[in-house]
Enzyme design. Sequence first.
Site, PDB file in Angstrom:
ATOM      1  N   CYS A 286      -6.811 -11.572   7.214  1.00 56.49           N
ATOM      2  CA  CYS A 286      -8.003 -12.410   7.299  1.00 56.49           C
ATOM      3  C   CYS A 286      -8.976 -11.822   8.322  1.00 56.49           C
ATOM      4  O   CYS A 286      -8.576 -11.139   9.256  1.00 56.49           O
ATOM      5  CB  CYS A 286      -7.723 -13.848   7.705  1.00 56.49           C
ATOM      6  SG  CYS A 286      -6.416 -14.614   6.764  1.00 56.49           S
TER       7      CYS A 286
ATOM      8  N   ARG B 154     -10.255  -7.004   5.214  1.00 55.49           N
ATOM      9  CA  ARG B 154      -9.095  -7.690   5.784  1.00 55.49           C
ATOM     10  C   ARG B 154      -8.515  -8.747   4.852  1.00 55.49           C
ATOM     11  O   ARG B 154      -7.471  -9.333   5.143  1.00 55.49           O
ATOM     12  CB  ARG B 154      -9.477  -8.343   7.108  1.00 55.49           C
ATOM     13  CG  ARG B 154      -9.969  -7.361   8.144  1.00 55.49           C
ATOM     14  CD  ARG B 154     -10.340  -8.077   9.413  1.00 55.49           C
ATOM     15  NE  ARG B 154      -9.177  -8.554  10.105  1.00 55.49           N
ATOM     16  CZ  ARG B 154      -8.467  -7.855  10.976  1.00 55.49           C
ATOM     17  NH1 ARG B 154      -8.830  -6.638  11.271  1.00 55.49           N
ATOM     18  NH2 ARG B 154      -7.410  -8.361  11.561  1.00 55.49           N
TER      19      ARG B 154
ATOM     20  N   TRP C  64      -6.828 -13.764   3.487  1.00 53.44           N
ATOM     21  CA  TRP C  64      -5.733 -13.155   2.712  1.00 53.44           C
ATOM     22  C   TRP C  64      -4.583 -14.140   2.849  1.00 53.44           C
ATOM     23  O   TRP C  64      -4.035 -14.320   3.937  1.00 53.44           O
ATOM     24  CB  TRP C  64      -5.374 -11.793   3.283  1.00 53.44           C
ATOM     25  CG  TRP C  64      -4.337 -11.074   2.486  1.00 53.44           C
ATOM     26  CD1 TRP C  64      -4.533 -10.356   1.341  1.00 53.44           C
ATOM     27  CD2 TRP C  64      -2.935 -10.983   2.776  1.00 53.44           C
ATOM     28  NE1 TRP C  64      -3.332  -9.835   0.907  1.00 53.44           N
ATOM     29  CE2 TRP C  64      -2.339 -10.206   1.754  1.00 53.44           C
ATOM     30  CE3 TRP C  64      -2.116 -11.495   3.783  1.00 53.44           C
ATOM     31  CZ2 TRP C  64      -0.983  -9.922   1.721  1.00 53.44           C
ATOM     32  CZ3 TRP C  64      -0.759 -11.210   3.752  1.00 53.44           C
ATOM     33  CH2 TRP C  64      -0.211 -10.426   2.725  1.00 53.44           C
TER      34      TRP C  64
ATOM     35  N   ASN D   8      -6.628 -16.042  12.007  1.00 49.16           N
ATOM     36  CA  ASN D   8      -6.033 -14.854  11.399  1.00 49.16           C
ATOM     37  C   ASN D   8      -4.636 -14.727  11.986  1.00 49.16           C
ATOM     38  O   ASN D   8      -4.485 -14.789  13.205  1.00 49.16           O
ATOM     39  CB  ASN D   8      -6.894 -13.630  11.760  1.00 49.16           C
ATOM     40  CG  ASN D   8      -6.186 -12.325  11.498  1.00 49.16           C
ATOM     41  OD1 ASN D   8      -5.397 -12.230  10.557  1.00 49.16           O
ATOM     42  ND2 ASN D   8      -6.439 -11.328  12.317  1.00 49.16           N
ATOM     43  N   GLY D   9      -3.620 -14.561  11.132  1.00 48.92           N
ATOM     44  CA  GLY D   9      -2.251 -14.415  11.628  1.00 48.92           C
ATOM     45  C   GLY D   9      -1.334 -15.433  10.988  1.00 48.92           C
ATOM     46  O   GLY D   9      -1.674 -16.029   9.955  1.00 48.92           O
TER      47      GLY D   9
ATOM     48  N   GLU E  67       3.873   8.644  -2.834  1.00 52.56           N
ATOM     49  CA  GLU E  67       2.466   8.298  -2.621  1.00 52.56           C
ATOM     50  C   GLU E  67       1.732   8.148  -3.968  1.00 52.56           C
ATOM     51  O   GLU E  67       0.938   7.223  -4.158  1.00 52.56           O
ATOM     52  CB  GLU E  67       1.809   9.371  -1.741  1.00 52.56           C
ATOM     53  CG  GLU E  67       0.306   9.299  -1.594  1.00 52.56           C
ATOM     54  CD  GLU E  67      -0.218   8.012  -0.975  1.00 52.56           C
ATOM     55  OE1 GLU E  67       0.581   7.145  -0.590  1.00 52.56           O
ATOM     56  OE2 GLU E  67      -1.443   7.863  -0.915  1.00 52.56           O
TER      57      GLU E  67
ATOM     58  N   LYS F 174      -0.090   4.726  -5.172  1.00 47.33           N
ATOM     59  CA  LYS F 174      -1.516   4.673  -5.533  1.00 47.33           C
ATOM     60  C   LYS F 174      -1.674   4.043  -6.915  1.00 47.33           C
ATOM     61  O   LYS F 174      -2.532   3.193  -7.127  1.00 47.33           O
ATOM     62  CB  LYS F 174      -2.158   6.074  -5.560  1.00 47.33           C
ATOM     63  CG  LYS F 174      -2.431   6.736  -4.261  1.00 47.33           C
ATOM     64  CD  LYS F 174      -3.597   6.192  -3.481  1.00 47.33           C
ATOM     65  CE  LYS F 174      -3.124   5.128  -2.524  1.00 47.33           C
ATOM     66  NZ  LYS F 174      -2.722   5.557  -1.222  1.00 47.33           N
TER      67      LYS F 174
ATOM     68  N   GLU G  75      -0.811   0.184  -6.922  1.00 49.01           N
ATOM     69  CA  GLU G  75      -1.680  -0.770  -6.226  1.00 49.01           C
ATOM     70  C   GLU G  75      -3.026  -0.948  -6.886  1.00 49.01           C
ATOM     71  O   GLU G  75      -3.596  -2.026  -6.815  1.00 49.01           O
ATOM     72  CB  GLU G  75      -1.807  -0.453  -4.735  1.00 49.01           C
ATOM     73  CG  GLU G  75      -2.454   0.843  -4.401  1.00 49.01           C
ATOM     74  CD  GLU G  75      -2.431   1.140  -2.898  1.00 49.01           C
ATOM     75  OE1 GLU G  75      -2.336   0.211  -2.085  1.00 49.01           O
ATOM     76  OE2 GLU G  75      -2.526   2.315  -2.548  1.00 49.01           O
TER      77      GLU G  75
ATOM     78  N   HIS H  42      21.076  10.593 -11.008  1.00 49.30           N
ATOM     79  CA  HIS H  42      22.026   9.638 -10.423  1.00 49.30           C
ATOM     80  C   HIS H  42      21.678   8.198 -10.785  1.00 49.30           C
ATOM     81  O   HIS H  42      22.101   7.274 -10.100  1.00 49.30           O
ATOM     82  CB  HIS H  42      22.104   9.826  -8.905  1.00 49.30           C
ATOM     83  CG  HIS H  42      22.572  11.186  -8.516  1.00 49.30           C
ATOM     84  ND1 HIS H  42      23.880  11.599  -8.682  1.00 49.30           N
ATOM     85  CD2 HIS H  42      21.893  12.264  -8.044  1.00 49.30           C
ATOM     86  CE1 HIS H  42      23.999  12.854  -8.294  1.00 49.30           C
ATOM     87  NE2 HIS H  42      22.797  13.286  -7.916  1.00 49.30           N
TER      88      HIS H  42
ATOM     89  N   LYS I 155      -6.850  -4.511   3.303  1.00 47.83           N
ATOM     90  CA  LYS I 155      -6.880  -3.167   3.889  1.00 47.83           C
ATOM     91  C   LYS I 155      -6.044  -3.087   5.157  1.00 47.83           C
ATOM     92  O   LYS I 155      -5.386  -2.083   5.406  1.00 47.83           O
ATOM     93  CB  LYS I 155      -8.345  -2.815   4.195  1.00 47.83           C
ATOM     94  CG  LYS I 155      -8.546  -1.434   4.747  1.00 47.83           C
ATOM     95  CD  LYS I 155      -8.451  -0.400   3.648  1.00 47.83           C
ATOM     96  CE  LYS I 155      -8.531   1.014   4.182  1.00 47.83           C
ATOM     97  NZ  LYS I 155      -7.768   1.937   3.315  1.00 47.83           N
TER      98      LYS I 155
HETATM   99  C1  F6R Z   1      -1.845   2.205   0.442  1.00 50.57           C
HETATM  100  C2  F6R Z   1      -2.257   1.587   1.674  1.00 50.57           C
HETATM  101  C3  F6R Z   1      -1.246   0.879   2.506  1.00 50.57           C
HETATM  102  C4  F6R Z   1      -1.406   1.290   3.980  1.00 50.57           C
HETATM  103  C5  F6R Z   1      -0.457   0.467   4.857  1.00 50.57           C
HETATM  104  C6  F6R Z   1      -0.540   0.894   6.317  1.00 50.57           C
HETATM  105  O1  F6R Z   1      -2.901   2.830  -0.210  1.00 50.57           O
HETATM  106  O2  F6R Z   1      -3.412   1.642   2.033  1.00 50.57           O
HETATM  107  O3  F6R Z   1       0.040   1.136   2.060  1.00 50.57           O
HETATM  108  O4  F6R Z   1      -1.149   2.651   4.093  1.00 50.57           O
HETATM  109  O5  F6R Z   1      -0.800  -0.889   4.762  1.00 50.57           O
HETATM  110  O6  F6R Z   1      -1.814   0.690   6.843  1.00 50.57           O
HETATM  111  P1  F6R Z   1      -2.275   1.432   8.142  1.00 50.57           P
HETATM  112  O7  F6R Z   1      -2.296   2.884   7.862  1.00 50.57           O
HETATM  113  O8  F6R Z   1      -3.650   0.878   8.429  1.00 50.57           O
HETATM  114  O9  F6R Z   1      -1.293   1.088   9.227  1.00 50.57           O
END
Ligand code: F6R
Length: 607
Positions: free
Chosen positions: A2, A27, A74, A98-99, A479, A483, A486, A502, A602
């Site tokens: 948030c 956020r 969020w 927030n939290g 990774e 990607k 998500e 396996h 984010k």
């Molecule tokens: C994936 C993504 C998340 C962040 C994760 C850590 O694309 O963005 O998996 O990598 O939430 O976030 P940070 O790097 O800000 O600690």
Amino acid sequence: MCGIIGILGKSDVTDQLVAGLRRLEYRGYDSAGVCTIVDGAFQRRRAEGKLDNLAKKLALDPLPGRIGIAHTRWATHGAPTEDNAHPHIVGDVTLVHNGIIENFKELRDELSAEGRTFASQTDTEVVAHLVARELERGKSPIESVKAVLPRLHGAFALAMMFKGHDNMLVGARLGAPLVVGIGEGENYLGSDALALAPMTQKIAYLEEGDWVVLSREKIDIFDRENAPVTREVTLSGVSGAMIDKGNHRHFMQKEIFEQPVVVAQTLQAYLKPLEGKVALPIPEFDLAEVKRVTIVACGTSYYAGLVAKYWFEKFARVPVDIDVASEFRYREPVLEAGGLALFISQSGETADTLAALRHCRAEGQKIAVVVNVPTSSMAREADLLLPTNAGPEIGVASTKAFTCQLAVLAAFAANLARAKGKMTAEEERDIVQHLAEAPAALNAALAHDEEIEKMAPLVAGARDVLYLGRGPDYPMALEGALKLKEISYIHAEGYAAGEMKHGPIALIDDSVPVIVIAPSGPLFEKTVSNMQEVAARGGRIVLISDAAGIAKAGDGAIATIEMPDCHPLIQPLVYAVPVQLLAYHVAVAKGTDVDQPRNLAKSVTVE
Ligand code: F6R
């Protein structure tokens, strides 16, 4: 997560509040709300969904008022409905949060037993009730806040207003970020400096347990013992201009294409190409005594850490433990005195990573932080700050921050190797030269964008997708799968290529695209053998390799993506590009919200 913002302004504040929310939308974006005080009374508008819904509501039903608080949510407790959207109003107090209030159930039961009723399912409304109860008992707003804060367990950043007090905002933080902005006859609260950037650059960062009372004329900060304290006012340097997409369709696409430039700009601080040397931004930090490195991070940043493990062990011969942050703290890790703990984060605010950092600090570890937001909590708590100069990353899916993290980690591995006497001057020169080649190689990888766009339909219709890689390409497989999941909502898994047989090979049939990341090199033949095992069971292979690799093993693949020839050290950076572009184009083909995918935020500031 948030985002929260509060403004004590000279004129109507709603437009500034909404503009601040736009800068905080990274956020969380599942509902939003704003509340002002007009003629001594609260006026509120809230809306489910993206911020545009709130903006539309406000256009039809404008909100005056020179003081206000606002929130982009969020969801943690309670679905993303209008009733659960903040600000919450109970009696004479309204607040945004927030939290997570971890003891909210116990507090709610206590309040319910007194006959109090709740209009939402949120933990936040419980805080509003607690403050309202103190006000009803005759306490002043400040005395009420003082009485309630010690009762809250968990993580919170709060901004509050009180009926009849149109020159007072109260804020508090514990485990979630909150900054105070200082203006000319105006003052502000915000989740970060970015939210306040168009209004002020003068920022005071509240510390854990701090609470603050703002009027238009002054700011009084108190610590968790309620003692008055001063917190340094810094100039944030964050741009007031709204970051835009340029001529790109999405922020994610723009950020993918920025990679050659931001990786070059990041490496500038770590390489001395003319001397053939790597250099830390804090040169006096001595790495010679480091015997073990503990890496902790989440998500994409964790995968950067997995790649770094290969480099630290290979070049510096230093053992590395690595964990996702949410597991690290609760497994009682054994940390040797004098060890180095390395945290990797784009935002520098991820709650799990930050909590792990503080745990390591308490256990006597030296703290190194690879971070993109230079004003973040992690940046401020580091002994050794290793910045990634990727610039603001707005797309929720991390792209350019990841490749910049890899660039920093490769340079750091070389620094460690030199300090440990494991690298000759010649080898160091070689590493510097190859790292300096990364921006050009990233450009060459980006040149395959159109081709990847054309192959997106091969993947867009799939229900499941597998990514395979070995060695440092295994984290790249993880990774790639993350990607895709998500932003396109297709189920995807990354596997170590040799692990397929396996178990996971049972999943293979002709409906499953299998993306194989296999640059030429010592592990190529082995990965190709695993790829053949998949092909033999009808799996539809997409091979990402260089010209030599594709010539050797590309037959039978439904598609190939040719990467430039590059040194193994920079392969993970270069091979990040096709997995990012593939996920991006598949998501666009599916019509999902690429920059703000469902359920995500984010910066994850809740545990
Ligand atoms: C994936 C993504 C998340 C962040 C994760 C850590 O694309 O963005 O998996 O990598 O939430 O976030 P940070 O790097 O800000 O600690």
